[in-house]
Every structure is written in C-alpha cells, then in structure tokens.
Design an enzyme around this catalytic site. Structure first.
Site, PDB file in Angstrom:
ATOM      1  N   SER A  10       2.103   7.548  -2.615  1.00  0.00           N
ATOM      2  CA  SER A  10       3.140   6.750  -1.960  1.00  0.00           C
ATOM      3  C   SER A  10       2.572   5.571  -1.183  1.00  0.00           C
ATOM      4  CB  SER A  10       3.974   7.628  -1.022  1.00  0.00           C
ATOM      5  OG  SER A  10       3.151   8.188  -0.001  1.00  0.00           O
ATOM      6  N   GLY A  11       1.249   5.477  -1.051  1.00  0.00           N
ATOM      7  CA  GLY A  11       0.636   4.389  -0.299  1.00  0.00           C
ATOM      8  C   GLY A  11       0.495   3.119  -1.115  1.00  0.00           C
ATOM      9  N   CYS A 149     -12.743  -2.594   1.419  1.00  0.00           N
ATOM     10  CA  CYS A 149     -12.410  -3.919   0.885  1.00  0.00           C
ATOM     11  C   CYS A 149     -13.309  -5.006   1.489  1.00  0.00           C
ATOM     12  CB  CYS A 149     -10.942  -4.221   1.120  1.00  0.00           C
ATOM     13  SG  CYS A 149     -10.377  -3.985   2.826  1.00  0.00           S
ATOM     14  N   ASN A 318      -7.544  -7.298  -1.672  1.00  0.00           N
ATOM     15  CA  ASN A 318      -7.999  -6.047  -1.073  1.00  0.00           C
ATOM     16  C   ASN A 318      -7.393  -4.809  -1.721  1.00  0.00           C
ATOM     17  OD1 ASN A 318      -5.702  -7.343   0.473  1.00  0.00           O
ATOM     18  ND2 ASN A 318      -5.551  -5.262   1.253  1.00  0.00           N
TER      19      ASN A 318
END
Length: 351
Positions: A10-11, A149, A318
């Site tokens: 869900s992220g 990132c 990122n």
C-alpha cells in the site's frame, strides 16, 4: 515466469513495484503483503493502477515461501528486520528496500538505526545492492539490501573518483534536495500542503544516515578512500525526484577533461547511468524532472578551479532508480535476465 511478491503493497514504493512488475515480461505478481489494508485490491490503494490481478493484500506468514521466488520488502526497517529473520532461509531471493541491512558495521548501524534490531548473521549475508558497482555479487545473492535513494545518487556520483580514478577524497560535503514522496505516506505536520508547497525545508541540516551508508560502502570498496563525508538534506515542494550536489576536496591533481573521460569510461557499459555535460540540453542538467518515471540516474562532474574542488551532481527518481526500479534491476541480475528487462521506459517531462 519468476513469481514475485511485494510486502508493503500500500506504500508509494510498493505501488511502483506493482506497476513495474505487472509490466515485466518475466515476472508474475503472485503475492501482496501488508499489515494494514488487508483484503484490499491494488486498484483501491493506488488510483493510477486499474488492475484486476485477482490479488488482495494479505498478512505475511511463512506460507509466502511457497508462493514466490523473489520477495520485495517495501517496509519500514524494523518490519524488514523481522521479516528477513522469518523468511531469509525460505525464499530464494529477498530484496529489502529499507535501511535494516544497509550499514554492515554494527556500531554504525546501532548509531543510525537504534530502533532496528537485526540478526547479526543476516547482516553479514545481505549484499548491498548497487547494480552498477557490485553486479557480480548480485548474481548469486539470496539476500539483497538496496541503498537508500540519496545514497544511490551519492554513491553513483562518487564511485568513478574512488573506484575508477583511485583518488583519495579528503573531504566530501553533500547537499541533497528531495521531493515529498521520499518521506512515504506517514502523516506529519511539516509535510502538509500549506507548509510543504513552495518550501525548501532543511529537515536534516547536519547528520544523515544515508551519508553513513555511503561511507560504509565506499570504505569496503577502497579502504581509506574517503576521509570524511557529511550531508545536509532539504525537502522541496515537488513530489518525485532528488538531486545531490557532492563537493569533493582532494589533494590529488585533476582537471575537467580527465574527470569527464573517467566518468564516461566508468559507466560506458551501464545504461541506467547517463553521464551528462551540464549545458548539453535546453535546461541545465542533471535535473530531477529530466529522469522522472525512469530508472535513470543522470550524473555530471565539474572541476571548480577557483574553489579547488570537484562538484558532482546526480539526479534520479527516488521511487524508481531510488527504490522500486533499482529493486527490479537487482532482481534481473539475480535471475540471469538482461539488466534492462522491464525497465526501458523513458522519462516523462514535463511532469
């Protein structure tokens, strides 16, 4: 087909993993895991993905080992540490996008991730997954820890100096600027639109764990190559993308032509790092908006004669090269696929 699972579905990084896996010719998405949003479909969680995969988010148990060949952990570091302990010897390949296993040195890990308790033996087994720099190690890796990132951009920017030219970098000072997606979906007052829009927020002006991560990795590649590496990080108002500006001081003699040639030579065989001249396009590059939606990292190196320093600029998305795209890139190498498989999308600009 290689069966793939995503935990943390869900992220934001989880959503990009779903997007990339479902477009990949050799990966089949067979499992979605999480602790919240149980029973929900990807299309409910990610508005851009109108997919009918027959999958919903499920709790993660040992049974997932029978459903996947590779498991991507797009989870917070403490959760990744727990899941790695549960599944490391059951799943053929685990790719962790968190910081749980990035820093190998125990003392450094405890300093920067004091709340992340991990098994020591697992920390030694995880391979730090920068595909362009340690691709040969990824080919046989069962446990892969992706760099952060910022760390990806910094490492790709500095590697030609240390691992290519063999320079001793006396001091490296990094200025990093990242969009709001770098903070994930946690609800924090400083990230609310009235405060974030149009802002340049110094959220970590001194001390950043990605700097420690880069130093730990480069030290393993060339001991003593970096004297000190520090970083200041700022949040800016765009959503995707980041730019790192690394200011490098060395006592070794260098010039612009030598530096440019070294970078081109170092990344000649690596299609996802584009070595660019600062003024080669209509806008100065690297610029994060010139890589959005892609797995590219744009890098420029400059020699500042007046300041007696080297300036290295690196820009990437990122959520792609800094997370989901690099995860798929590492998995491609792990399973013997061409490195670019499923990752040939070009950047979207303007965005």
């Amino acid at each position: 087909m290689i069966r793939a699972g995503v935990v943390g579905a869900s992220g934001l990084a989880g959503g990009d993993l779903i997007r990339l896996i479902t477009q990949h010719p050799d990966l089949e998405l067979t499992f979605l895991g999480g602790s919240s949003n149980i029973g929900r479909r990807p299309a409910e969680l990610h508005p851009a993905l109108r997919l009918d995969l027959g999958l919903t988010v499920q709790p993660v148990t040992e049974a997932v080992a029978d459903q996947v060949d590779v498991l991507f952990l797009a989870t917070p570091a403490p959760v990744s540490a727990e899941l790695a302990a549960l599944l490391a010897d059951r799943v053929p390949a685990v790719v962790d996008l968190s910081g749980a296993f990035r820093i190998r040195t125990p003392e450094l890990h405890d300093r920067w991730y004091p709340k992340v308790k991990r098994r020591t033996d697992l920390a030694d087994r995880f391979v730090y997954g920068v595909p362009e720099l340690i691709g040969d190690q990824l080919a046989d890796a069962a446990l892969i820890s992706l760099p952060g990132c910022y760390a990806t951009a910094i490492t790709l920017g500095l590697a030609p100096l240390t691992l290519g030219l063999g320079l001793d970098l006396k001091t490296v000072v990094v200025d990093g600027k990242s969009g709001s997606s770098g903070g994930g979906l946690q609800l924090r007052t400083p990230d609310l639109h009235p405060f974030r829009n149009g802002a340049i927020t110094p959220y970590s002006p001194t001390g950043h764990r990605h700097a420690a991560e880069v130093g730990d990795f480069l030290e393993r590649g060339k001991p003593g190559a970096v004297g000190s590496l520090s970083m200041s990080a700022y949040g800016v108002s765009h959503v995707r993308g980041l730019l790192t500006s690394s200011y490098v001081f060395t006592d070794d003699p260098v010039d612009q032509r030598e530096l440019q040639r070294a970078y081109v030579r170092f990344y000649k065989e690596h299609r996802f790092v584009r070595v660019r001249r600062h003024t080669e396009t209509l806008i100065p590059v690297p610029d994060p908006q010139a890589v959005l939606g892609s797995n590219y990292c744009d890098v420029t190196v400059l020699h500042d004669e007046e300041g007696d320093r080297i300036v290295v600029l690196a820009a990437l998305d990122n959520l792609v090269k800094g997370a989901a795209g690099q995860a798929v890139q590492a998995a491609n190498i792990r399973f013997g696929l061409p490195v670019e498989t499923g990752l040939t999308m070009q950047p979207v600009m303007p965005a």
